[in-house]
Motif scaffolding. Structure first.
Motif, mmCIF file in Angstrom:
data_model
loop_
_atom_site.group_PDB
_atom_site.id
_atom_site.type_symbol
_atom_site.label_atom_id
_atom_site.label_comp_id
_atom_site.label_asym_id
_atom_site.label_seq_id
_atom_site.Cartn_x
_atom_site.Cartn_y
_atom_site.Cartn_z
ATOM 1 N N ASP A 67 14.122 131.100 54.016
ATOM 2 C CA ASP A 67 13.658 129.957 53.229
ATOM 3 C C ASP A 67 14.369 129.829 51.896
ATOM 4 N N GLY A 68 15.339 130.704 51.639
ATOM 5 C CA GLY A 68 16.146 130.589 50.431
ATOM 6 C C GLY A 68 15.749 131.510 49.297
ATOM 7 N N ALA A 69 14.811 132.421 49.510
ATOM 8 C CA ALA A 69 14.392 133.336 48.448
ATOM 9 C C ALA A 69 15.401 134.470 48.301
ATOM 10 N N GLY A 70 15.605 134.913 47.073
ATOM 11 C CA GLY A 70 16.438 136.074 46.809
ATOM 12 C C GLY A 70 15.619 137.354 46.911
ATOM 13 N N TRP A 71 16.290 138.503 46.697
ATOM 14 C CA TRP A 71 15.565 139.771 46.841
ATOM 15 C C TRP A 71 14.523 139.946 45.747
ATOM 16 N N VAL A 72 14.774 139.401 44.567
ATOM 17 C CA VAL A 72 13.786 139.508 43.494
ATOM 18 C C VAL A 72 12.541 138.694 43.837
ATOM 19 N N GLN A 73 12.746 137.460 44.348
ATOM 20 C CA GLN A 73 11.613 136.631 44.716
ATOM 21 C C GLN A 73 10.826 137.235 45.869
ATOM 22 N N SER A 74 11.529 137.789 46.845
ATOM 23 C CA SER A 74 10.826 138.407 47.973
ATOM 24 C C SER A 74 10.072 139.654 47.546
ATOM 25 N N LEU A 75 10.639 140.386 46.586
ATOM 26 C CA LEU A 75 9.954 141.580 46.087
ATOM 27 C C LEU A 75 8.689 141.212 45.323
ATOM 28 N N VAL A 76 8.781 140.173 44.490
ATOM 29 C CA VAL A 76 7.655 139.792 43.648
ATOM 30 C C VAL A 76 6.592 139.041 44.435
ATOM 31 N N ARG A 77 7.021 138.152 45.330
ATOM 32 C CA ARG A 77 6.079 137.254 45.988
ATOM 33 C C ARG A 77 5.633 137.713 47.373
ATOM 34 N N VAL A 78 6.421 138.584 48.008
ATOM 35 C CA VAL A 78 6.082 139.023 49.365
ATOM 36 C C VAL A 78 5.684 140.496 49.392
ATOM 37 N N VAL A 79 6.611 141.356 48.981
ATOM 38 C CA VAL A 79 6.358 142.795 49.071
ATOM 39 C C VAL A 79 5.303 143.240 48.067
ATOM 40 N N GLY A 80 5.418 142.768 46.823
ATOM 41 C CA GLY A 80 4.492 143.194 45.776
ATOM 42 C C GLY A 80 3.034 142.957 46.106
ATOM 43 N N PRO A 81 2.632 141.712 46.456
ATOM 44 C CA PRO A 81 1.219 141.478 46.777
ATOM 45 C C PRO A 81 0.724 142.274 47.983
ATOM 46 N N LEU A 82 1.597 142.493 48.982
ATOM 47 C CA LEU A 82 1.170 143.199 50.183
ATOM 48 C C LEU A 82 0.979 144.692 49.929
ATOM 49 N N MET A 83 1.712 145.241 48.978
ATOM 50 C CA MET A 83 1.558 146.672 48.693
ATOM 51 C C MET A 83 0.777 146.903 47.395
ATOM 52 N N ALA A 84 -0.058 145.911 47.024
ATOM 53 C CA ALA A 84 -0.884 146.055 45.821
ATOM 54 C C ALA A 84 -1.752 147.313 45.848
#
Length: 269
Positions: free
Chosen positions: A166-183
């Motif tokens: 969808d066009g996200a970079g690694w920073v966006q995926s880390l903050v918006r995808v990985v971060g919330p899931l591993m809260a």
């Protein structure tokens, strides 16, 4: 019969852990409490009034919150950034690096405090709270990175790949995808570091020279006089106040600790 024996053993262990806390509660509200505090009809908040002063409790607790909280936040931020490539990429020396991290977690603080003290003194950092926070962060990072990497491994890479499409970079995926899931994992690491530094006596005692900068873990020794006399009631009251912030932090993030790492079917469809 075996189940009964196991329950009795657990009961003995529970009583062994609960007895000191029960003594603290009784001694804190008992005037003239001694080493062997016993339940009596006497009740007083005089011990709390005696210790609830700016110099004795308020300032040291604020210092502890600043030192422990700053260390926890900085450690979590750096551990996330360090764990991401270790979890997501095949690095040439990843195994050696992880083994080095595991080895450094076993190094006692006393083994490095002398050269650290010399370093602080040489670069005019002795008595600096920010410098000590950086040192505590460095000492907490090996185990924090190890834990964070294991938590991050539980997040499927496919979720990030979908974000990349969808066009996200690694920073966006880390903050918006990985971060919330591993809260939950982030909360575990943060609490682990915060509580560990909250009870850290040795490093602040050696690296901070001003009483106004000392955390509560250091000022607690002021209840012990040089002649062996101890103000047990005030010590118990101070202990309750000293423990409260760490307990409050755990209760506040309890919902994250109870979170699930189950991502089955998350990328289907």
């Amino acid at each position: 019969m075996g189940r009964l024996a196991a329950r009795l053993a657990l009961l003995v262990v529970a009583i062994s852990f609960a007895a000191p806390f029960l003594w603290v509660v009784i001694a804190s509200v008992q005037p003239g409490a001694g080493l062997s505090a016993r339940p009596t009809g006497e009740f007083s908040l005089g011990n709390f009034r005696a210790v609830l002063t700016w110099e004795t409790t308020v300032l040291p607790v604020i210092n502890s919150i600043v030192i422990s909280g700053g260390t926890a936040l900085l450690t979590v931020a750096v551990a996330v950034l360090a764990a991401y490539p270790l979890s997501r990429y095949e690095l040439r020396y990843k195994r050696s690096f992880m083994l080095t991290l595991l080895f450094t977690t076993g190094l006692p603080l006393t083994a490095i405090i002398v050269p650290v003290y010399s370093l602080f003194y040489r670069f005019n950092l002795y008595g600096s709270v920010p410098a000590m926070v950086l040192f505590l962060t460095a000492s907490a990072l090996p185990f924090a990175i190890w834990l964070m990497k294991n938590f991050m491994d539980g997040v499927p890479v496919g979720l990030e790949e979908a974000a990349w499409v969808d066009g996200a970079g690694w920073v966006q995926s880390l903050v918006r995808v990985v971060g919330p899931l591993m809260a939950p994992g982030v909360a575990v690491v943060g609490i682990f570091v915060f509580v560990g530094q909250w009870g850290n006596f040795f490093a602040p005692f050696v690296l901070l020279d001003e009483p106004e900068e000392a955390p509560a873990a250091v000022t607690i020794y002021t209840f012990f006089s040089q002649y062996g006399q101890v103000a047990y009631g005030e010590l118990a009251a101070f202990s309750i106040i000293y423990t409260a912030p760490a307990v409050a932090l755990y209760v506040a993030v309890n919902k994250y600790l109870a979170g699930s790492f189950s991502f089955g079917g998350a990328v289907k469809g």
